[in-house]
Design an enzyme around this catalytic site. Structure first.
Site, PDB file in Angstrom:
ATOM      1  N   SER A   8      43.376   4.875 -17.142  1.00 41.32           N
ATOM      2  CA  SER A   8      42.543   5.592 -16.166  1.00 41.32           C
ATOM      3  C   SER A   8      41.247   4.829 -15.938  1.00 41.32           C
ATOM      4  CB  SER A   8      42.223   6.991 -16.693  1.00 41.32           C
ATOM      5  OG  SER A   8      41.127   7.510 -15.947  1.00 41.32           O
ATOM      6  N   HIS A  33      45.834   4.434 -13.021  1.00 38.41           N
ATOM      7  CA  HIS A  33      45.581   5.857 -12.793  1.00 38.41           C
ATOM      8  C   HIS A  33      44.168   6.033 -12.216  1.00 38.41           C
ATOM      9  CE1 HIS A  33      46.255  10.168 -13.659  1.00 38.41           C
ATOM     10  NE2 HIS A  33      44.989  10.205 -14.027  1.00 38.41           N
ATOM     11  N   ASP A  35      41.371   8.554 -10.951  1.00 40.28           N
ATOM     12  CA  ASP A  35      40.927   9.948 -11.038  1.00 40.28           C
ATOM     13  C   ASP A  35      39.934  10.270  -9.930  1.00 40.28           C
ATOM     14  OD1 ASP A  35      42.275  11.123 -13.302  1.00 40.28           O
ATOM     15  OD2 ASP A  35      41.174   9.684 -14.541  1.00 40.28           O
ATOM     16  N   MET A  37      37.733  12.883  -8.064  1.00 38.56           N
ATOM     17  CA  MET A  37      37.093  14.184  -8.320  1.00 38.56           C
ATOM     18  C   MET A  37      36.086  14.479  -7.216  1.00 38.56           C
ATOM     19  SD  MET A  37      36.398  14.000 -12.404  1.00 38.56           S
ATOM     20  CE  MET A  37      37.576  13.258 -13.523  1.00 38.56           C
ATOM     21  N   HIS A  66      45.329  10.612  -8.807  1.00 31.84           N
ATOM     22  CA  HIS A  66      45.306  11.972  -9.362  1.00 31.84           C
ATOM     23  C   HIS A  66      44.172  12.720  -8.648  1.00 31.84           C
ATOM     24  CE1 HIS A  66      44.270  14.523 -13.210  1.00 31.84           C
ATOM     25  NE2 HIS A  66      44.716  15.273 -12.215  1.00 31.84           N
ATOM     26  N   MET A  68      41.885  15.513  -8.067  1.00 27.03           N
ATOM     27  CA  MET A  68      41.278  16.737  -8.618  1.00 27.03           C
ATOM     28  C   MET A  68      40.311  17.247  -7.562  1.00 27.03           C
ATOM     29  SD  MET A  68      40.804  15.305 -12.479  1.00 27.03           S
ATOM     30  CE  MET A  68      41.050  13.614 -11.959  1.00 27.03           C
ATOM     31  N   MET A 142      48.391  18.306 -17.753  1.00 30.16           N
ATOM     32  CA  MET A 142      47.067  17.981 -18.290  1.00 30.16           C
ATOM     33  C   MET A 142      47.013  18.408 -19.753  1.00 30.16           C
ATOM     34  SD  MET A 142      45.350  16.585 -15.801  1.00 30.16           S
ATOM     35  CE  MET A 142      43.899  16.332 -16.811  1.00 30.16           C
ATOM     36  N   GLY A 147      38.174  16.742 -15.562  1.00 28.20           N
ATOM     37  CA  GLY A 147      36.763  16.558 -15.223  1.00 28.20           C
ATOM     38  C   GLY A 147      36.112  15.404 -15.964  1.00 28.20           C
ATOM     39  N   GLY A 149      36.567  12.149 -19.079  1.00 29.27           N
ATOM     40  CA  GLY A 149      37.316  11.363 -20.040  1.00 29.27           C
ATOM     41  C   GLY A 149      36.796  11.659 -21.439  1.00 29.27           C
ATOM     42  N   GLY A 150      37.506  11.180 -22.434  1.00 30.36           N
ATOM     43  CA  GLY A 150      37.013  11.261 -23.808  1.00 30.36           C
ATOM     44  C   GLY A 150      37.118  12.621 -24.471  1.00 30.36           C
ATOM     45  N   ASP A 181      48.090  13.547 -19.402  1.00 39.79           N
ATOM     46  CA  ASP A 181      46.756  13.038 -19.075  1.00 39.79           C
ATOM     47  C   ASP A 181      45.690  13.785 -19.871  1.00 39.79           C
ATOM     48  OD1 ASP A 181      44.537  11.934 -17.893  1.00 39.79           O
ATOM     49  OD2 ASP A 181      44.917  12.758 -15.896  1.00 39.79           O
ATOM     50  N   GLY A 182      45.010  13.045 -20.723  1.00 36.77           N
ATOM     51  CA  GLY A 182      43.869  13.605 -21.446  1.00 36.77           C
ATOM     52  C   GLY A 182      44.018  13.512 -22.949  1.00 36.77           C
ATOM     53  N   GLY A 183      43.121  12.762 -23.568  1.00 33.96           N
ATOM     54  CA  GLY A 183      43.093  12.721 -25.024  1.00 33.96           C
ATOM     55  C   GLY A 183      44.250  11.976 -25.665  1.00 33.96           C
TER      56      GLY A 183
HETATM   57  C1  DX5 Z   1      40.435  13.874 -16.860  1.00 35.99           C
HETATM   58  C2  DX5 Z   1      41.147  12.724 -16.189  1.00 35.99           C
HETATM   59  C3  DX5 Z   1      41.789  11.809 -17.151  1.00 35.99           C
HETATM   60  C4  DX5 Z   1      40.840  11.119 -18.102  1.00 35.99           C
HETATM   61  C5  DX5 Z   1      41.580  10.574 -19.282  1.00 35.99           C
HETATM   62  O1  DX5 Z   1      39.990  14.731 -15.880  1.00 35.99           O
HETATM   63  O2  DX5 Z   1      42.144  13.204 -15.336  1.00 35.99           O
HETATM   64  O3  DX5 Z   1      42.595  10.852 -16.479  1.00 35.99           O
HETATM   65  O4  DX5 Z   1      40.154  10.073 -17.485  1.00 35.99           O
HETATM   66  O5  DX5 Z   1      40.646  10.038 -20.166  1.00 35.99           O
HETATM   67  P1  DX5 Z   1      40.901  10.059 -21.737  1.00 35.99           P
HETATM   68  O6  DX5 Z   1      42.128   9.260 -21.968  1.00 35.99           O
HETATM   69  O7  DX5 Z   1      39.666   9.435 -22.279  1.00 35.99           O
HETATM   70  O8  DX5 Z   1      41.073  11.488 -22.130  1.00 35.99           O
HETATM   71 ZN    ZN Z   2      43.730  11.823 -14.499  1.00 32.74          ZN
END
Ligand code: DX5
Ligand code: ZN
Length: 221
Positions: A8, A33, A35, A37, A66, A68, A142, A147, A149-150, A181-183
């Site tokens: 991402s 990927h 993101d 937003m 993606h 959002m 998800m 919203g 990363g991390g 997606d996420g974590g």
């Molecule tokens: C969150 C995003 C993710 C995010 C993933 O809203 O859709 O794509 O960037 O980041 P990590 O891998 O750090 O959770």
């Molecule tokens: Zn994403």
């Protein structure tokens, strides 16, 4: 099934995005990927079609947009023209407009010759998107609230992955792409793959790693 890694670019340094995208390809990424937003569906604002358009000529990898965003249908044309290969839209953003909006948006994405996918947040049962599985090239589950990363992986999503894979098999699409997606980290990637996901998004796990190539390999194996 082969596992695909989708770094991402939300976690990248936006001032050197072109170089980063080339580097991700050289390091063995399978998708980029992106993101998107809008500051409304989720609080932050990231980028729009212009970013996709600018990175498009720099890589052969598919660009996985993606979205959002609210009212995703109004934006599909712009992301298609910018060069996205896959566009995913959120169930929640669509559902608040009408019961048919998700299906209409997925069909609109396909009308541009692109791959499409539906996304569910951690608190939405995957069954809610079963009716659109036949239309989807990919479903995105998800594993954090979108919203940022991390964030930390929400383990309850593992059950949803299993249900999604079972349902994909049931409708005769055993190879359907199921994206998480996420974590996602080196520690939980194996569990996620065993549950049935084959596309892993990774922001921090790739960009905070000392060696991007090793991180991408590690997530895949
Ligand atoms: C969150 C995003 C993710 C995010 C993933 O809203 O859709 O794509 O960037 O980041 P990590 O891998 O750090 O959770
Ligand atoms: Zn994403």
């Amino acid at each position: 099934m082969q596992t695909k890694i989708a770094p991402s670019i939300l976690s990248a340094d936006f001032s050197v995005m072109g170089e980063t995208v080339k580097k991700l390809e050289a390091c063995g990424a399978d998708l980029i990927h992106c993101d998107v937003m809008d500051g409304s569906f989720v609080d932050p604002i990231t980028f729009g079609g212009q970013m996709i358009k600018n990175i498009r000529p720099l890589t052969k990898l598919p660009l996985d947009a993606h979205l959002m965003i609210e009212h995703p249908k109004t934006q599909i044309k712009f992301f298609a023209e910018a060069g996205a290969d896959i566009i995913t839209v959120h169930y929640k953003a669509c559902k608040k407009i009408s019961d048919t909006y998700l299906e209409e948006t997925l069909k609109l994405i396909k009308s541009y010759g692109l791959k499409c996918g539906a996304v569910v947040n951690p608190d939405v049962p995957v069954e809610n998107i079963f009716p659109v599985f036949p239309l989807c090239d990919m479903v995105l589950l998800m594993s954090v609230y979108p919203g940022y990363g991390g964030q930390k992986f929400i383990p309850e999503v593992l059950d949803k992955i299993e249900k999604a894979r079972e349902y994909a098999k049931f409708i005769g699409r055993p190879e359907m792409d199921i994206e998480i997606d996420g974590g996602v980290t080196l520690d939980n990637a194996a569990q996620i793959r065993v549950a049935g996901a084959n596309v892993l998004v990774a922001g921090s796990a790739v960009f905070n790693a000392p060696d991007m190539s090793a991180a991408i390999d590690g997530l895949r194996k």
